[in-house]
Write an enzyme that holds these catalytic residues in place. Structure first.
Site, PDB file in Angstrom:
ATOM      1  N   TYR A 177     -14.751   1.351   9.838  1.00  0.00           N
ATOM      2  CA  TYR A 177     -13.334   1.702   9.928  1.00  0.00           C
ATOM      3  C   TYR A 177     -12.998   2.177  11.349  1.00  0.00           C
ATOM      4  CZ  TYR A 177      -8.915   4.014   8.596  1.00  0.00           C
ATOM      5  OH  TYR A 177      -7.603   4.404   8.499  1.00  0.00           O
ATOM      6  N   ASP A 213      -4.263 -12.715   2.954  1.00  0.00           N
ATOM      7  CA  ASP A 213      -5.276 -11.867   3.591  1.00  0.00           C
ATOM      8  C   ASP A 213      -5.133 -12.024   5.103  1.00  0.00           C
ATOM      9  OD1 ASP A 213      -7.777 -10.891   4.621  1.00  0.00           O
ATOM     10  OD2 ASP A 213      -8.537 -11.030   2.565  1.00  0.00           O
ATOM     11  N   VAL A 214      -4.979 -10.916   5.830  1.00  0.00           N
ATOM     12  CA  VAL A 214      -4.727 -11.001   7.280  1.00  0.00           C
ATOM     13  C   VAL A 214      -5.907 -11.562   8.072  1.00  0.00           C
ATOM     14  CG1 VAL A 214      -2.942  -9.206   7.470  1.00  0.00           C
ATOM     15  CG2 VAL A 214      -5.365  -8.559   7.628  1.00  0.00           C
ATOM     16  N   ARG A 241       3.217 -15.783  19.873  1.00  0.00           N
ATOM     17  CA  ARG A 241       3.886 -17.067  19.679  1.00  0.00           C
ATOM     18  C   ARG A 241       5.378 -16.921  19.392  1.00  0.00           C
ATOM     19  NH1 ARG A 241       0.936 -21.704  16.306  1.00  0.00           N
ATOM     20  NH2 ARG A 241       2.699 -23.128  16.362  1.00  0.00           N
ATOM     21  N   GLY A 256       0.828  -1.210   0.000  1.00  0.00           N
ATOM     22  CA  GLY A 256       0.000   0.000   0.000  1.00  0.00           C
ATOM     23  C   GLY A 256       0.859   1.255   0.000  1.00  0.00           C
ATOM     24  N   THR A 259      -6.297  -2.653  -2.061  1.00  0.00           N
ATOM     25  CA  THR A 259      -6.057  -1.278  -2.526  1.00  0.00           C
ATOM     26  C   THR A 259      -4.585  -1.069  -2.897  1.00  0.00           C
ATOM     27  OG1 THR A 259      -5.780  -0.603  -0.214  1.00  0.00           O
ATOM     28  CG2 THR A 259      -7.919  -0.162  -1.240  1.00  0.00           C
ATOM     29  N   GLY A 260      -3.741  -1.972  -2.487  1.00  0.00           N
ATOM     30  CA  GLY A 260      -2.320  -1.851  -2.820  1.00  0.00           C
ATOM     31  C   GLY A 260      -2.053  -2.496  -4.169  1.00  0.00           C
ATOM     32  N   THR A 265     -11.053  -7.167   8.720  1.00  0.00           N
ATOM     33  CA  THR A 265      -9.621  -6.886   8.518  1.00  0.00           C
ATOM     34  C   THR A 265      -9.012  -6.284   9.774  1.00  0.00           C
ATOM     35  OG1 THR A 265      -9.850  -6.649   6.141  1.00  0.00           O
ATOM     36  CG2 THR A 265      -7.977  -5.527   7.143  1.00  0.00           C
ATOM     37  N   LEU A 310      -0.251  -2.818   9.084  1.00  0.00           N
ATOM     38  CA  LEU A 310      -0.846  -1.692   8.355  1.00  0.00           C
ATOM     39  C   LEU A 310      -1.985  -2.143   7.443  1.00  0.00           C
ATOM     40  CD1 LEU A 310       1.779  -0.319   9.372  1.00  0.00           C
ATOM     41  CD2 LEU A 310       2.051   0.692   7.125  1.00  0.00           C
TER      42      LEU A 310
HETATM   43  P1  NAD Z   1      -3.576   1.856   1.500  1.00  0.00           P
HETATM   44  O1  NAD Z   1      -4.992   1.544   1.150  1.00  0.00           O
HETATM   45  O2  NAD Z   1      -2.698   2.420   0.438  1.00  0.00           O
HETATM   46  O3  NAD Z   1      -2.834   0.586   2.105  1.00  0.00           O
HETATM   47  C1  NAD Z   1      -3.482  -0.443   2.787  1.00  0.00           C
HETATM   48  C2  NAD Z   1      -2.895  -1.766   2.318  1.00  0.00           C
HETATM   49  O4  NAD Z   1      -3.494  -2.836   3.051  1.00  0.00           O
HETATM   50  C3  NAD Z   1      -3.167  -2.036   0.833  1.00  0.00           C
HETATM   51  O5  NAD Z   1      -1.991  -2.442   0.185  1.00  0.00           O
HETATM   52  C4  NAD Z   1      -4.212  -3.136   0.849  1.00  0.00           C
HETATM   53  O6  NAD Z   1      -4.182  -3.947  -0.310  1.00  0.00           O
HETATM   54  C5  NAD Z   1      -3.841  -3.873   2.129  1.00  0.00           C
HETATM   55  N1  NAD Z   1      -4.953  -4.640   2.705  1.00  0.00           N
HETATM   56  C6  NAD Z   1      -6.235  -4.218   2.930  1.00  0.00           C
HETATM   57  N2  NAD Z   1      -6.953  -5.199   3.483  1.00  0.00           N
HETATM   58  C7  NAD Z   1      -6.118  -6.278   3.641  1.00  0.00           C
HETATM   59  C8  NAD Z   1      -6.283  -7.582   4.143  1.00  0.00           C
HETATM   60  N3  NAD Z   1      -7.464  -8.005   4.612  1.00  0.00           N
HETATM   61  N4  NAD Z   1      -5.213  -8.421   4.150  1.00  0.00           N
HETATM   62  C9  NAD Z   1      -4.004  -8.008   3.654  1.00  0.00           C
HETATM   63  N5  NAD Z   1      -3.802  -6.772   3.147  1.00  0.00           N
HETATM   64  C10 NAD Z   1      -4.845  -5.916   3.141  1.00  0.00           C
HETATM   65  O7  NAD Z   1      -3.640   2.859   2.749  1.00  0.00           O
HETATM   66  P2  NAD Z   1      -2.478   3.588   3.565  1.00  0.00           P
HETATM   67  O8  NAD Z   1      -2.748   5.030   3.536  1.00  0.00           O
HETATM   68  O9  NAD Z   1      -1.151   3.093   3.145  1.00  0.00           O
HETATM   69  O10 NAD Z   1      -2.797   3.086   5.043  1.00  0.00           O
HETATM   70  C11 NAD Z   1      -1.999   2.124   5.713  1.00  0.00           C
HETATM   71  C12 NAD Z   1      -2.469   1.980   7.138  1.00  0.00           C
HETATM   72  O11 NAD Z   1      -2.372   3.225   7.822  1.00  0.00           O
HETATM   73  C13 NAD Z   1      -3.936   1.529   7.263  1.00  0.00           C
HETATM   74  O12 NAD Z   1      -4.052   0.625   8.341  1.00  0.00           O
HETATM   75  C14 NAD Z   1      -4.659   2.813   7.580  1.00  0.00           C
HETATM   76  O13 NAD Z   1      -5.825   2.579   8.326  1.00  0.00           O
HETATM   77  C15 NAD Z   1      -3.611   3.576   8.379  1.00  0.00           C
HETATM   78  N6  NAD Z   1      -3.837   5.030   8.288  1.00  0.00           N
HETATM   79  C16 NAD Z   1      -3.486   5.735   7.199  1.00  0.00           C
HETATM   80  C17 NAD Z   1      -3.744   7.102   7.138  1.00  0.00           C
HETATM   81  C18 NAD Z   1      -3.346   7.947   5.966  1.00  0.00           C
HETATM   82  O14 NAD Z   1      -3.669   9.137   5.963  1.00  0.00           O
HETATM   83  N7  NAD Z   1      -2.634   7.470   4.984  1.00  0.00           N
HETATM   84  C19 NAD Z   1      -4.385   7.722   8.217  1.00  0.00           C
HETATM   85  C20 NAD Z   1      -4.741   6.967   9.318  1.00  0.00           C
HETATM   86  C21 NAD Z   1      -4.454   5.613   9.358  1.00  0.00           C
END
Ligand code: NAD
Ligand code: UDP
Length: 312
Positions: free
Chosen positions: A143, A56-57, A104, A10, A35-36, A90, A71
């Site tokens: 969320y 998938d986590v 673990r 991501g 989304t990545g 998730t 993340l």
């Molecule tokens: P992003 O959508 O670019 O990245 C999220 C990644 O998680 C993606 O690559 C997606 O494919 C992967 N993903 C989603 N569900 C999954 C699953 N079930 N199993 C495995 N992979 C999964 O978003 P980001 O901005 O890079 O955000 C990363 C983290 O930071 C997230 O947890 C988000 O909640 C947190 N966050 C980001 C922001 C921001 O402004 N960028 C703000 C607050 C929190």
């Protein structure tokens, strides 16, 4: 260290992988590519110290690692609302699975939480001691509440099982490698402006956010993971303190591009927070962290990135 980065393909995850590798660590990026995309980590795929796992986590996995950065979770409202039940799974099952693994293999785990756990805040700026004002049944709840439960799980595994945890409350972060269709405000405005389209301002544009440049955020995530204080399990806000309305963001982008930008107002999404600004005293005191990149400079770099990506 051997480090697992979930959500590693991501926006934030891919930058984190880069940073960890340049710090001499071995990195495993795990992602379901919701989304990545592999494009964000394409430059790493041939490295012997980097590995990508499509997973998938929500499903358990066992890996021998020293650190886990959890993340994985869609972060943009359009994506996390696409399948809200999956978003809850998730955050809740994903965090539970990662905590089970951390317990673990005795790994230290950092959870990416969010400013959204404060909801539409009644305290301003938001300190870590504020409990928030979240609608439990609204369109953003999958969320917000998912991330709140993730924090709860982190603290309970810490108290009950002595897992070494870190919780970072990330405030709006932007920069290169955001997906073109990410849907968050900075990428939307930059892409629209570069395509010569009208900028979509939701509501009257007076709502505020503080925008942190990605490199500064990654500094904060790594510093928190490395922090060794007795209070290391407590949540830490990381974000910019430079509060701007969406109208001001349009002006700033207009300044960077050197031309006037057309805007159109669209309805404000339900439960869209009115104001948001972190109190980052804790990050400053414990991690000596503070943001360094001005919005104008960060926007300039983001514009350069999207110009290249869109070939405009
Ligand atoms: P992003 O959508 O670019 O990245 C999220 C990644 O998680 C993606 O690559 C997606 O494919 C992967 N993903 C989603 N569900 C999954 C699953 N079930 N199993 C495995 N992979 C999964 O978003 P980001 O901005 O890079 O955000 C990363 C983290 O930071 C997230 O947890 C988000 O909640 C947190 N966050 C980001 C922001 C921001 O402004 N960028 C703000 C607050 C929190
Ligand atoms: N927003 C906007 N136009 C867009 C996308 C978002 O005006 O094209 C607004 C949105 O309503 C919110 C702010 O920008 O008030 C930040 O939205 P984003 O989705 O980036 O982050 P979040 O609301 O999760 O903080």
């Amino acid at each position: 260290m051997r480090v697992l980065v979930t959500g590693g393909a991501g926006f934030l995850g891919s930058h984190l992988c880069d940073r960890l590798l340049s710090g001499g660590h071995e990195v495993i990026a795990l992602d379901n590519l919701f989304t990545g995309s592999k494009g964000t980590i394409a430059h790493l795929l041939n490295r012997p110290d980097f590995e990508f796992i499509r997973h998938d986590v929500v499903n358990p996995i066992l890996l021998e690692v020293d650190w886990i950065f959890n993340l994985a979770c869609p972060a943009s409202p359009i994506h996390y609302q696409y399948n809200p039940v999956k978003t809850v799974k998730t955050s809740v099952m994903g965090t539970l699975n990662m905590l089970g693994m951390a317990k673990r293999v005795r790994a230290r785990m950092l959870q990416a939480s969010t400013s959204e756990i404060y909801g539409n805040p009644t305290e301003h700026p938001q300190t870590e001691s504020y409990w928030g004002n979240v609608n439990p049944i609204g369109p953003r709840s999958c969320y917000d509440e998912g991330k709140r439960v993730a924090e709860t799980l982190m603290m309970d595994y810490h108290r009950q099982n002595d897992v070494d945890v870190r919780i970072v409350r990330i405030f709006n972060t932007y920069g290169p490698r955001m997906a073109v269709g990410d849907g968050r405000v900075i990428s939307n405005f930059v892409v629209q402006a570069l395509r010569g389209e009208t900028l979509t301002v939701y509501g009257d544009g007076s709502q505020t956010r503080c925008f942190c440049y990605v490199d500064d955020m990654i500094d904060g995530l790594v510093a928190l993971m490395q922090y060794e204080g007795n209070d290391s399990a407590e949540p830490v806000n990381i974000g910019s303190g430079d509060e701007r309305s969406m109208n001001e963001v349009v002006s700033c982008l207009s300044e960077v591009l050197g031309r006037k930008l057309d805007i159109a107002h669209h309805p404000l999404p339900e439960n869209d927070p009115v104001r948001r600004r972190p109190d980052t005293t804790r990050a400053q005191q414990r991690l000596s962290w503070q943001p360094r990149t001005e919005l104008t400079e960060g926007l300039r770099r983001t514009v350069d990135y999207f110009r290249e990506t869109l070939k405009i």
